[in-house]
Structure formats: C-alpha cells, structure tokens
Design a protein around this motif. Structure first.
Motif, mmCIF file in Angstrom:
data_model
loop_
_atom_site.group_PDB
_atom_site.id
_atom_site.type_symbol
_atom_site.label_atom_id
_atom_site.label_comp_id
_atom_site.label_asym_id
_atom_site.label_seq_id
_atom_site.Cartn_x
_atom_site.Cartn_y
_atom_site.Cartn_z
ATOM 1 N N ALA A 20 0.750 -1.147 0.164
ATOM 2 C CA ALA A 20 -0.146 0.188 -0.001
ATOM 3 C C ALA A 20 0.982 1.241 -0.176
ATOM 4 O O ALA A 20 0.636 2.258 -0.676
ATOM 5 C CB ALA A 20 -0.730 -0.243 1.180
ATOM 6 N N ILE A 21 2.167 1.126 0.672
ATOM 7 C CA ILE A 21 2.793 2.287 0.428
ATOM 8 C C ILE A 21 3.577 2.331 -0.832
ATOM 9 O O ILE A 21 3.366 3.656 -1.349
ATOM 10 C CB ILE A 21 4.061 2.223 1.569
ATOM 11 N N GLU A 22 3.718 1.358 -1.240
ATOM 12 C CA GLU A 22 4.346 1.425 -2.716
ATOM 13 C C GLU A 22 3.423 1.885 -3.744
ATOM 14 O O GLU A 22 3.883 2.685 -4.490
ATOM 15 C CB GLU A 22 4.979 -0.205 -2.896
ATOM 16 N N ASN A 23 2.328 1.417 -3.724
ATOM 17 C CA ASN A 23 1.245 1.726 -4.608
ATOM 18 C C ASN A 23 0.595 3.335 -4.429
ATOM 19 O O ASN A 23 -0.430 3.857 -5.049
ATOM 20 C CB ASN A 23 0.257 1.051 -4.853
ATOM 21 N N GLY A 24 0.895 4.108 -3.206
ATOM 22 C CA GLY A 24 0.517 5.242 -2.915
ATOM 23 C C GLY A 24 -0.849 5.288 -1.998
ATOM 24 O O GLY A 24 -1.361 6.457 -1.816
ATOM 25 N N THR A 25 -1.460 4.054 -1.755
ATOM 26 C CA THR A 25 -2.703 4.017 -0.744
ATOM 27 C C THR A 25 -2.483 4.562 0.460
ATOM 28 O O THR A 25 -3.373 5.255 0.763
ATOM 29 C CB THR A 25 -3.359 2.526 -1.041
ATOM 30 N N LEU A 26 -1.259 4.116 1.099
ATOM 31 C CA LEU A 26 -1.015 4.725 2.306
ATOM 32 C C LEU A 26 0.284 5.689 2.286
ATOM 33 O O LEU A 26 1.060 5.167 1.448
ATOM 34 C CB LEU A 26 -1.066 3.598 3.180
ATOM 35 N N VAL A 27 0.626 6.423 2.981
ATOM 36 C CA VAL A 27 1.692 7.079 3.277
ATOM 37 C C VAL A 27 2.323 6.660 4.661
ATOM 38 O O VAL A 27 1.733 6.804 5.581
ATOM 39 C CB VAL A 27 1.351 8.898 3.312
ATOM 40 N N ARG A 28 3.667 6.759 4.475
ATOM 41 C CA ARG A 28 4.441 6.514 5.630
ATOM 42 C C ARG A 28 4.827 7.859 6.239
ATOM 43 O O ARG A 28 5.303 8.665 5.668
ATOM 44 C CB ARG A 28 5.755 5.822 5.125
ATOM 45 N N VAL A 29 4.724 7.906 7.656
ATOM 46 C CA VAL A 29 4.954 9.027 8.425
ATOM 47 C C VAL A 29 6.330 8.787 9.205
ATOM 48 O O VAL A 29 5.964 8.197 10.361
ATOM 49 C CB VAL A 29 3.864 9.629 9.093
ATOM 50 N N PRO A 30 7.564 9.438 9.013
ATOM 51 C CA PRO A 30 8.502 9.166 9.751
ATOM 52 C C PRO A 30 8.231 9.757 11.318
ATOM 53 O O PRO A 30 7.638 10.779 11.204
ATOM 54 C CB PRO A 30 9.437 9.957 9.023
ATOM 55 N N MET A 31 8.574 8.865 12.266
ATOM 56 C CA MET A 31 8.646 9.414 13.577
ATOM 57 C C MET A 31 10.023 9.388 14.329
ATOM 58 O O MET A 31 10.738 8.573 14.076
ATOM 59 C CB MET A 31 7.561 8.155 14.494
ATOM 60 N N ARG A 32 10.558 10.545 14.857
ATOM 61 C CA ARG A 32 11.833 10.869 15.201
ATOM 62 C C ARG A 32 11.741 10.347 16.803
ATOM 63 O O ARG A 32 10.697 10.751 17.510
ATOM 64 C CB ARG A 32 12.099 12.117 14.909
ATOM 65 N N GLU A 33 12.632 9.893 17.277
ATOM 66 C CA GLU A 33 12.738 9.839 18.567
ATOM 67 C C GLU A 33 11.513 8.971 19.390
ATOM 68 O O GLU A 33 11.325 9.153 20.511
ATOM 69 C CB GLU A 33 13.197 11.094 19.465
ATOM 70 N N MET A 34 11.080 8.085 18.799
ATOM 71 C CA MET A 34 10.044 7.217 19.201
ATOM 72 C C MET A 34 10.399 5.893 18.897
ATOM 73 O O MET A 34 10.440 5.302 17.762
ATOM 74 C CB MET A 34 8.709 7.489 18.494
ATOM 75 N N ARG A 35 10.221 5.038 19.933
ATOM 76 C CA ARG A 35 10.477 3.600 19.775
ATOM 77 C C ARG A 35 9.326 2.774 20.373
ATOM 78 O O ARG A 35 8.783 3.105 21.322
ATOM 79 C CB ARG A 35 11.899 3.085 20.682
ATOM 80 N N ILE A 36 8.615 1.873 19.372
ATOM 81 C CA ILE A 36 7.680 1.134 19.948
ATOM 82 C C ILE A 36 7.923 -0.345 19.931
ATOM 83 O O ILE A 36 8.349 -0.576 18.975
ATOM 84 C CB ILE A 36 6.570 1.465 18.769
ATOM 85 N N THR A 37 7.324 -0.948 21.040
ATOM 86 C CA THR A 37 7.643 -2.246 21.205
ATOM 87 C C THR A 37 6.391 -2.824 21.452
ATOM 88 O O THR A 37 5.532 -2.137 21.872
ATOM 89 C CB THR A 37 8.655 -2.567 22.513
#
Length: 79
Positions: A23-40
C-alpha cells in the motif's frame, strides 16, 4: 480492518511496514516518519500441541530468550 480504516481516511494507525509495504508502494497509504520514538510490543511463539520442535526452532527460541527484555518463559516453554 485497521488497514482499511486507515485507507478510508477515518483514522491514523501504527502498523507493521511488512503489513502495508504494498500500500505504501502503490500510494494508497503514506509512511509518516517518527523521530525519537521507539515502539515495542510483546510477541508470542506458538506451535501445534503435541509436536516436537526442530533443532532450528529450539535455537530460535534460545536466541529470543537471550534478547534484552525477553521473558525467560520463552526458553522454558520449548522444553
């Protein structure tokens, strides 16, 4: 369901890149970079009851059990 909700524009979500790479590749969804955030998140290892784990699977469980923050149950559950 979460992916469809995001694609419809109803809400943002945090999803695995693996789950939405197409979906990111075909443009359906957009990746939003997150700085200084670690999700576990906790993960579980599962296998069919009554089956014996292969040597590589046991090795994987040992590696997982030695990872920082890992539950020691991962090692013991495989025995």
């Amino acid at each position: 369901m979460v992916r469809a909700t995001v694609a419809a524009g109803d809400a943002p979500a945090v999803l695995s890149v693996l789950a939405v790479a197409d979906a990111i590749e075909n443009g359906t969804l957009v990746r939003v970079p997150m700085r200084e955030m670690r999700i576990t998140r906790p993960l579980s290892v599962v296998w069919a009851r009554g089956t014996e784990l292969s040597a590589p699977a046991r090795t994987l469980l040992e590696v997982i059990a030695q990872a920082p923050g890992a539950s020691k149950r991962a090692c013991c559950a495989a025995r």
